[in-house]
Design a protein around this motif. Structure first.
Motif, PDB file in Angstrom:
ATOM      1  N   GLN A 151       0.828  -1.205   0.000  1.00  0.00           N
ATOM      2  CA  GLN A 151       0.000   0.000   0.000  1.00  0.00           C
ATOM      3  C   GLN A 151       0.862   1.255   0.000  1.00  0.00           C
ATOM      4  N   ALA A 152       1.965   1.237   0.739  1.00  0.00           N
ATOM      5  CA  ALA A 152       2.868   2.384   0.781  1.00  0.00           C
ATOM      6  C   ALA A 152       3.508   2.635  -0.589  1.00  0.00           C
ATOM      7  N   LEU A 153       3.644   1.576  -1.386  1.00  0.00           N
ATOM      8  CA  LEU A 153       4.213   1.694  -2.725  1.00  0.00           C
ATOM      9  C   LEU A 153       3.150   1.999  -3.777  1.00  0.00           C
ATOM     10  N   GLY A 154       1.885   2.011  -3.369  1.00  0.00           N
ATOM     11  CA  GLY A 154       0.805   2.345  -4.290  1.00  0.00           C
ATOM     12  C   GLY A 154       0.373   1.204  -5.185  1.00  0.00           C
ATOM     13  N   ILE A 155       0.591  -0.024  -4.729  1.00  0.00           N
ATOM     14  CA  ILE A 155       0.134  -1.168  -5.515  1.00  0.00           C
ATOM     15  C   ILE A 155      -0.895  -1.956  -4.711  1.00  0.00           C
ATOM     16  N   SER A 156      -1.645  -2.796  -5.400  1.00  0.00           N
ATOM     17  CA  SER A 156      -2.694  -3.570  -4.727  1.00  0.00           C
ATOM     18  C   SER A 156      -2.092  -4.783  -4.027  1.00  0.00           C
ATOM     19  N   GLY A 157      -2.888  -5.388  -3.191  1.00  0.00           N
ATOM     20  CA  GLY A 157      -2.449  -6.591  -2.485  1.00  0.00           C
ATOM     21  C   GLY A 157      -2.170  -7.755  -3.412  1.00  0.00           C
ATOM     22  N   ASP A 158      -2.799  -7.756  -4.594  1.00  0.00           N
ATOM     23  CA  ASP A 158      -2.585  -8.829  -5.562  1.00  0.00           C
ATOM     24  C   ASP A 158      -1.334  -8.623  -6.406  1.00  0.00           C
ATOM     25  N   ASP A 159      -0.855  -7.383  -6.480  1.00  0.00           N
ATOM     26  CA  ASP A 159       0.367  -7.107  -7.231  1.00  0.00           C
ATOM     27  C   ASP A 159       1.570  -7.612  -6.439  1.00  0.00           C
ATOM     28  N   LEU A 160       2.714  -7.628  -7.088  1.00  0.00           N
ATOM     29  CA  LEU A 160       3.914  -8.185  -6.469  1.00  0.00           C
ATOM     30  C   LEU A 160       5.041  -7.168  -6.377  1.00  0.00           C
ATOM     31  N   VAL A 161       5.747  -7.212  -5.263  1.00  0.00           N
ATOM     32  CA  VAL A 161       7.051  -6.555  -5.192  1.00  0.00           C
ATOM     33  C   VAL A 161       8.018  -7.659  -5.582  1.00  0.00           C
ATOM     34  N   SER A 162       8.441  -7.641  -6.831  1.00  0.00           N
ATOM     35  CA  SER A 162       9.234  -8.751  -7.364  1.00  0.00           C
ATOM     36  C   SER A 162      10.697  -8.700  -6.948  1.00  0.00           C
ATOM     37  N   GLY A 163      11.105  -7.616  -6.360  1.00  0.00           N
ATOM     38  CA  GLY A 163      12.464  -7.574  -5.850  1.00  0.00           C
ATOM     39  C   GLY A 163      12.898  -6.187  -5.436  1.00  0.00           C
ATOM     40  N   ILE A 164      13.833  -6.175  -4.520  1.00  0.00           N
ATOM     41  CA  ILE A 164      14.572  -4.970  -4.156  1.00  0.00           C
ATOM     42  C   ILE A 164      15.957  -5.198  -4.731  1.00  0.00           C
ATOM     43  N   ILE A 165      16.345  -4.367  -5.690  1.00  0.00           N
ATOM     44  CA  ILE A 165      17.601  -4.573  -6.395  1.00  0.00           C
ATOM     45  C   ILE A 165      18.623  -3.579  -5.873  1.00  0.00           C
ATOM     46  N   TYR A 166      19.684  -4.119  -5.290  1.00  0.00           N
ATOM     47  CA  TYR A 166      20.781  -3.318  -4.763  1.00  0.00           C
ATOM     48  C   TYR A 166      21.825  -3.197  -5.869  1.00  0.00           C
ATOM     49  N   ILE A 167      22.295  -1.972  -6.125  1.00  0.00           N
ATOM     50  CA  ILE A 167      23.165  -1.718  -7.273  1.00  0.00           C
ATOM     51  C   ILE A 167      24.370  -0.893  -6.855  1.00  0.00           C
ATOM     52  N   GLY A 168      25.529  -1.267  -7.383  1.00  0.00           N
ATOM     53  CA  GLY A 168      26.743  -0.499  -7.139  1.00  0.00           C
ATOM     54  C   GLY A 168      27.918  -1.160  -7.841  1.00  0.00           C
ATOM     55  N   THR A 169      29.067  -1.029  -7.228  1.00  0.00           N
ATOM     56  CA  THR A 169      30.297  -1.633  -7.733  1.00  0.00           C
ATOM     57  C   THR A 169      30.742  -2.668  -6.707  1.00  0.00           C
ATOM     58  N   ALA A 170      31.189  -3.820  -7.186  1.00  0.00           N
ATOM     59  CA  ALA A 170      31.632  -4.876  -6.265  1.00  0.00           C
ATOM     60  C   ALA A 170      32.776  -4.366  -5.393  1.00  0.00           C
ATOM     61  N   ALA A 171      32.662  -4.600  -4.091  1.00  0.00           N
ATOM     62  CA  ALA A 171      33.687  -4.138  -3.145  1.00  0.00           C
ATOM     63  C   ALA A 171      34.955  -4.974  -3.238  1.00  0.00           C
ATOM     64  N   LYS A 172      34.847  -6.177  -3.759  1.00  0.00           N
ATOM     65  CA  LYS A 172      36.018  -7.048  -3.904  1.00  0.00           C
ATOM     66  C   LYS A 172      35.803  -7.966  -5.093  1.00  0.00           C
ATOM     67  N   THR A 173      36.873  -8.561  -5.549  1.00  0.00           N
ATOM     68  CA  THR A 173      36.794  -9.490  -6.672  1.00  0.00           C
ATOM     69  C   THR A 173      36.078 -10.754  -6.232  1.00  0.00           C
ATOM     70  N   ILE A 174      35.151 -11.194  -7.051  1.00  0.00           N
ATOM     71  CA  ILE A 174      34.371 -12.396  -6.758  1.00  0.00           C
ATOM     72  C   ILE A 174      34.904 -13.548  -7.598  1.00  0.00           C
ATOM     73  N   ALA A 175      34.991 -14.719  -6.981  1.00  0.00           N
ATOM     74  CA  ALA A 175      35.442 -15.905  -7.725  1.00  0.00           C
ATOM     75  C   ALA A 175      34.488 -16.168  -8.873  1.00  0.00           C
ATOM     76  N   PRO A 176      35.022 -16.624 -10.016  1.00  0.00           N
ATOM     77  CA  PRO A 176      34.139 -16.919 -11.144  1.00  0.00           C
ATOM     78  C   PRO A 176      33.130 -18.001 -10.779  1.00  0.00           C
ATOM     79  N   ARG A 177      32.005 -17.946 -11.444  1.00  0.00           N
ATOM     80  CA  ARG A 177      30.972 -18.957 -11.254  1.00  0.00           C
ATOM     81  C   ARG A 177      31.517 -20.310 -11.701  1.00  0.00           C
ATOM     82  N   ALA A 178      31.168 -21.343 -10.977  1.00  0.00           N
ATOM     83  CA  ALA A 178      31.582 -22.701 -11.365  1.00  0.00           C
ATOM     84  C   ALA A 178      30.942 -23.062 -12.695  1.00  0.00           C
ATOM     85  N   GLU A 179      31.640 -23.843 -13.483  1.00  0.00           N
ATOM     86  CA  GLU A 179      31.103 -24.264 -14.764  1.00  0.00           C
ATOM     87  C   GLU A 179      29.817 -25.060 -14.548  1.00  0.00           C
TER      88      GLU A 179
END
Length: 193
Positions: A151-179
């Motif tokens: 309700q605070a976001l102005g959507i109905s109860g049937d609608d979805l908050v599909s995500g909170i997306i946090y965005i920036g620059t990685a603070a450290k190098t991340i290991a590559p994804r496993a194959e």
């Protein structure tokens, strides 16, 4: 599309990971617009555009943290430490964007298709940001189910908050994804006779 372009696209897809520690810089308005444009090209039956994005301005992050804590209380959370902790979530990254799915009643487009379309839009958004050199974390949690929050976001109860997306620059190098070995996830259909 050239072979090198195809390789770059696939490399971007394979390298995408959720990054928990995000620092400045975040995308500027032009870079963010490019990501929104990419998001809104997702498959979308009858072009209903069920996905909407809401940017949380930097000077509103404290107020958004308060909203998150009130939403937890609305869901029955009584543990003071947890309520206090969630107030600081908006400061985990230099930029927050909410992804909303506004479900529309349509005779040819069931809600599940609209939800899938929204997921595809979010993935396009994440991949565009990554291609531009940024990192992301797509979160949800119990708070997205709160009617108070919706309700605070102005959507109905049937609608979805599909995500909170946090965005920036990685603070450290991340290991590559496993194959990924696809054998366990891909098969050939063989109808029984």
């Amino acid at each position: 599309m050239t072979e090198s372009t195809i390789e770059i696209v696939h490399q971007n897809i394979h390298q995408r990971q959720s990054i928990g520690q995000l620092i400045a810089p975040a995308p500027n308005a032009e870079q963010l617009e490019m990501a929104f444009q990419a998001a809104l090209t997702a498959p979308d039956h009858h072009r209903l555009k069920p996905t909407e994005f809401v940017v949380i301005p930097d000077d509103k992050r404290e107020a958004f943290g308060e909203l998150l804590s009130q939403a937890l209380i609305d869901l029955g959370q009584t543990e003071a430490a947890q309520i206090e902790r969630v107030k600081h979530h908006p400061f985990r990254a230099p930029l927050l964007v909410l992804a909303l799915t506004r479900l529309k009643d349509h005779p040819k487009v069931p809600h599940f298709e609209q939800i899938l379309s929204s997921g595809a839009a979010i993935q396009n958004f994440l991949l565009s940001l990554q291609a531009q050199g940024f990192s992301t974390m797509w979160r949800s949690g119990a708070v997205v189910e709160s009617l108070y929050f919706k309700q605070a976001l102005g959507i109905s109860g049937d609608d979805l908050v599909s995500g909170i997306i946090y965005i920036g620059t990685a603070a450290k190098t991340i290991a590559p994804r496993a194959e990924i070995h696809t054998e366990a996830f891909v098969s050939q259909w063989n109808p029984s006779r």
